[in-house]
Design an enzyme around this catalytic site. Structure first.
Site, mmCIF file in Angstrom:
data_model
loop_
_atom_site.group_PDB
_atom_site.id
_atom_site.type_symbol
_atom_site.label_atom_id
_atom_site.label_comp_id
_atom_site.label_asym_id
_atom_site.label_seq_id
_atom_site.Cartn_x
_atom_site.Cartn_y
_atom_site.Cartn_z
ATOM 1 N N CYS A 1 0.856 -1.195 0.000
ATOM 2 C CA CYS A 1 0.000 0.000 0.000
ATOM 3 C C CYS A 1 0.880 1.229 0.000
ATOM 4 O O CYS A 1 1.922 1.241 0.664
ATOM 5 C CB CYS A 1 -0.836 0.060 1.271
ATOM 6 S SG CYS A 1 -2.119 -1.162 1.313
ATOM 7 N N GLU B 1 1.349 -4.207 -5.441
ATOM 8 C CA GLU B 1 0.213 -5.102 -5.268
ATOM 9 C C GLU B 1 -1.016 -4.527 -5.972
ATOM 10 O O GLU B 1 -1.199 -3.314 -6.009
ATOM 11 C CB GLU B 1 -0.049 -5.227 -3.762
ATOM 12 C CG GLU B 1 -1.021 -6.295 -3.373
ATOM 13 C CD GLU B 1 -1.185 -6.328 -1.853
ATOM 14 O OE1 GLU B 1 -0.216 -6.702 -1.157
ATOM 15 O OE2 GLU B 1 -2.270 -5.969 -1.386
#
Ligand code: ACO
Ligand code: ZN
Length: 443
Positions: free
Chosen positions: A309, A343
């Site tokens: 993140c 991701e």
């Protein structure tokens, strides 16, 4: 923080088309297009009033035009409603989603902001979705269609519905952090005892959060941290990076996840912070090191993710910190001798920032390089995963298929044009200031 939503596709290029660059303003808020309600009135006043009153209170799911802070009307869908007082049917507030835009714009509005002449009747017949084969109401189908426009392309219909149901109404409206009061963007699953407050007070150093200002003031007198816990692994001028091991600093890791979720939509909180390292970017002065943003990274990633993140806190956005964090994540990958990729899914702003970074890094090399260069060589030089390189170059139309193989076509004029469009370079990472060794399990 990590995502437990599995990526649905390796590709991120496809999502680019869904993001209108022009539609995102400097504050992260898309400027809404000028679409006025037509406002034509044909009914006699009394009849019109009766008809409108019969609609109230509006049902959840109603589609209607709503006046936004720009003074113009935009289509919304009612997500939730709440009674304001004991009086009549008008005393409701509505939580609305502007259907053309990202969920960070969702908000509570008063009845007078809604144009009741534009209310659409809800059609609830069952329709079959051709793509998913799911039986769903036309209503749900439309919801999924419209969400796809907003950059949730990589979530399937079921996860999307579940995600939206749990997170449909923002719980915390504002936070205080250091010298900033910040409006939040999304729901974050704070523990139930925080259900009754719309503002939270964070200690900017240990990230503990409190319900009341006096509690924070008392905390600040006791808290002896003046920077994030963990090791300072980079310092250049006033910029510092700290590496925090989620296993050694569990509470800090969890606090950071709660905070970050307020600005990250489709990331699910991953309570097992043990598995992550957090890289906290700070601006330092004589009062301490103030968090600007961060990224998290799995200690071991099977999918070669080098970043889980990423967040720049809103007061610091559009100043080049995001590019700095992305560049930093690739510098760590280079030191590990691995290629990396972020991701998935990427948010709209995440995708824009990555696209800009990849374009700049790759085209800078292509401009300077004499002779042929392969995707593999580019990947070795940059630690950018080959798929991301191919997607980036393809989306810029720099790949041609000749004699059975892909070749990179790098006309200097075309490269310059793309580089110009990719924007400013952002803050540089000075690798000589990075003192870091890759993570190794202890004991
Ligand atoms: N409007 C238009 N373009 C934007 C915007 C915006 N609001 N924000 C970023 N961009 C684009 C621009 O091209 C910008 O470059 P430019 O300023 O030279 O034009 C580029 O992205 C990056 O700008 P930075 O200033 O380096 O990035 P910033 O510090 O604003 O951080 C980030 C970018 C981290 C994505 C930030 O927007 C953010 O925290 N958003 C909320 C959380 C989020 O969505 N994170 C990504 C999720 S995906 C994942 O975590 C793997
Ligand atoms: Zn503290």
């Amino acid at each position: 923080m990590g995502s437990i939503d599995p990526p649905k596709s390796e590709d991120n290029g496809s999502a680019t088309a869904a993001v209108d660059l022009k539609s995102i303003a400097a504050d992260g808020m898309p400027p809404l297009p000028a679409k006025q309600s037509n406002g034509t009135v044909t009914e006699p006043d009394a009849a019109s009033k009766r008809r409108k009153a019969s609609m109230l209170p509006l049902e959840v799911g109603t589609r209607v035009m709503c006046r936004w802070r720009d003074g113009k009307y935009h289509p919304v869908k009612v997500i939730e409603r709440r009674k304001l007082g004991p009086n009549g049917l008008c005393d409701y507030e509505y939580y609305v989603h502007y259907t053309e835009f990202n969920r960070r714009l969702d908000e509570w509005v008063k009845l007078e902001q809604l144009d009741l002449d534009s209310v659409e009747t809800v059609v609830d017949e069952k329709v079959e979705d051709k793509v998913t084969g799911l039986k769903m109401t036309r209503h749900q189908k439309r919801k999924i269609d419209e969400t796809h426009v907003e950059g949730h392309e990589e979530l399937d219909a079921a996860s999307l519905r579940e995600h939206e149901e749990f997170t449909k109404v923002k719980n915390i409206a504002t936070i205080e952090l250091g010298r900033y009061e910040i409006e939040t963007w999304y729901f974050s699953p704070f523990p139930p005892e925080y259900n009754d407050c719309s503002k939270l007070y964070f200690c900017e150093f240990c990230l503990n959060f409190m319900k009341r200002k006096e509690q924070l003031q008392r905390h600040m007198r006791k808290c002896d941290l003046k920077h994030p816990p963990g090791d300072e692994i980079y310092r250049s001028g006033t910029l510092s990076m700290f590496e925090v091991d989620g296993k050694k600093n569990k509470v800090y890791g969890q606090n950071l996840c709660y905070l970050a979720k307020l600005f990250l939509d489709h990331k699910t909180l991953y309570y097992d912070v043990d598995l992550f390292l957090f890289y906290i970017l700070c601006e330092c002065d004589d009062r301490g090191c103030h968090m600007v943003g961060y990224f998290s990274k799995e200690k071991h990633s099977e999918e070669s993710y080098n970043l889980a993140c990423i967040l720049t806190l809103p007061p610091y956005q559009r100043k080049g910190y995001g590019k700095f964090l992305i560049a930093f994540s690739y510098e760590l990958s280079k030191k590990e001798g691995k290629v990396g990729t972020p991701e998935r899914p990427l948010s709209d702003l995440g995708l824009l920032s990555y696209k800009g970074y990849w374009t700049r890094v790759l085209l800078d090399i292509l401009k300077k390089h004499k002779g042929n260069i392969s995707i593999k060589e580019l990947s070795d030089m940059t630690a950018i995963k080959a798929d991301d390189i191919l997607n980036t170059l393809q989306s810029l139309d720099l790949i041609q298929y000749r004699k059975g193989q892909h070749v990179i076509c790098a006309d200097p004029k075309v490269l310059d044009r793309h580089l110009k469009a990719a924007g400013r370079g952002g803050l540089e990472v000075d690798v000589s200031k990075l003192i870091w060794t890759p993570y190794r399990e202890q004991g």
